[in-house]
Scaffold this active site. Sequence first.
Site, PDB file in Angstrom:
ATOM      1  N   TRP A  94       0.829  -1.215   0.000  1.00  0.00           N
ATOM      2  CA  TRP A  94       0.000   0.000   0.000  1.00  0.00           C
ATOM      3  C   TRP A  94       0.851   1.247   0.000  1.00  0.00           C
ATOM      4  CZ3 TRP A  94      -4.308  -0.459  -2.184  1.00  0.00           C
ATOM      5  CH2 TRP A  94      -5.009  -1.658  -2.097  1.00  0.00           C
ATOM      6  N   ASP A 111      -1.940   6.817   6.273  1.00  0.00           N
ATOM      7  CA  ASP A 111      -3.006   5.935   5.784  1.00  0.00           C
ATOM      8  C   ASP A 111      -3.343   4.985   6.925  1.00  0.00           C
ATOM      9  OD1 ASP A 111      -4.547   3.955   4.638  1.00  0.00           O
ATOM     10  OD2 ASP A 111      -3.191   3.565   2.954  1.00  0.00           O
ATOM     11  N   LYS A 158     -13.303  -1.578   6.339  1.00  0.00           N
ATOM     12  CA  LYS A 158     -12.669  -2.562   7.224  1.00  0.00           C
ATOM     13  C   LYS A 158     -13.257  -2.443   8.625  1.00  0.00           C
ATOM     14  CE  LYS A 158      -8.975  -1.809   4.097  1.00  0.00           C
ATOM     15  NZ  LYS A 158      -8.901  -3.054   3.375  1.00  0.00           N
TER      16      LYS A 158
HETATM   17  N1  PMP Z   1      -4.529   1.589   1.894  1.00  0.00           N
HETATM   18  C1  PMP Z   1      -4.642   0.451   2.593  1.00  0.00           C
HETATM   19  C2  PMP Z   1      -3.760   0.268   3.792  1.00  0.00           C
HETATM   20  C3  PMP Z   1      -5.562  -0.524   2.231  1.00  0.00           C
HETATM   21  O1  PMP Z   1      -5.661  -1.653   2.926  1.00  0.00           O
HETATM   22  C4  PMP Z   1      -6.384  -0.308   1.095  1.00  0.00           C
HETATM   23  C5  PMP Z   1      -7.445  -1.299   0.648  1.00  0.00           C
HETATM   24  N2  PMP Z   1      -7.310  -2.568   1.040  1.00  0.00           N
HETATM   25  C6  PMP Z   1      -6.218   0.876   0.381  1.00  0.00           C
HETATM   26  C7  PMP Z   1      -5.294   1.804   0.808  1.00  0.00           C
HETATM   27  C8  PMP Z   1      -7.047   1.160  -0.827  1.00  0.00           C
HETATM   28  O2  PMP Z   1      -8.340   1.416  -0.432  1.00  0.00           O
HETATM   29  P1  PMP Z   1      -9.559   1.567  -1.428  1.00  0.00           P
HETATM   30  O3  PMP Z   1      -9.819   0.213  -2.009  1.00  0.00           O
HETATM   31  O4  PMP Z   1     -10.651   2.053  -0.523  1.00  0.00           O
HETATM   32  O5  PMP Z   1      -9.189   2.552  -2.464  1.00  0.00           O
END
Ligand code: PMP
Length: 360
Positions: free
Chosen positions: A102, A172, A196
């Site tokens: 991420w 994040d 989540k």
């Molecule tokens: N950052 C993290 C730490 C994530 O776990 C995720 C999704 N699993 C995202 C960003 C991306 O999120 P989204 O699918 O809501 O764009």
Amino acid sequence: MRKIFNFSAGPAALPEPVLTKAAKQMLDWQGSGQSVMEMSHRGEHYMSIHADAQQRLRRLMNIPDSHKVLFLQGGATQQFAMLPMNLASTGQSVDYVNTGQWSKKAIAAARDFGPVNVAATSESDNFTNIPPVESWSLDPDAAYAHICVNETIGGVEYFFTPETNNVPLVADISSTFLSRQVDVSRYGLIYGGAQKNIGPAGLAIVIIREDLLDRVRPGTTSMLSYKAHADADSMLNTPPTFAIYMAGLVFEWLEGQGGVQAIEALNKEKAALLYQAIDNSSFYSNPVDPDCRSRMNIPFTLADDSLDKAFLAGAESNHLIQLKGHRSVGGMRASIYNAMPLAGVQALIDYMLDFEKTKA
Ligand code: PMP
């Protein structure tokens, strides 16, 4: 009571009392004769839901008056682009610490907007640790410094808040939102997707220090401007009303559980039990350094990966679902967010021990 325990990384299990309440209110919210989905977002019913959700989140996280709460769309992924557009001037460099998949995505998105300094990375260690803070090459002139507090795929979590002096810290917290206490005043901006720990997909939450709102690059379209969203109290256009309503119900549930402090204690206990089971076995393993092992997402592998399919099939017949690891790392992953009861973790451990006995 539902029979299954759902270990999905997201969209993830929601607290059963929340789903029950939403089901009860589905056709007629509080005698209004309408489902929340059918309400005008500018009407008094929905406006009260919107304000209530925001107040509950402020209370739960102890958000200081210096910070605004924004309810947005586009997921955490859209934030990867909104951050540089809103916080860095053209050509100004931004700092990122790379601790997993991420972080990498956030870095790649920021590069579309200007120079990125990767201040530290654990990629050569396969993302199994957080590089020691003393080794980070932070730039004192960076627009901001970004960390991913919990890497949902690799299962690496920060249990400290790095000091970045006058450079705003941006985090994040998609997969650690409301799972533990956070001193919001230490951050310039915190963001995450809701799917989540907070509610259904379709809602992203940003908590931003007000003085940063004016940094937005000239010419930024309003839908991608924090300032425009803040000025409109997240009502610039039709907000994701049902997702915000569901988030409000989750906040209410969490307050009833004793708030973030209480859930944090439970989350510690759940994670400790599962890591202990993994560490006490020679059949299961987790590669992450013990001081940064995620309490929310626990990846583990079997000593013989040809048994993966049998493990997952046996888990399903024991009502333990969505344990397959992310395609990029393989193996298993147990996501044990706030809504996962201790009994679910215990059921998983019992199953793991049984499986090991019969197959190892
Ligand atoms: N950052 C993290 C730490 C994530 O776990 C995720 C999704 N699993 C995202 C960003 C991306 O999120 P989204 O699918 O809501 O764009």
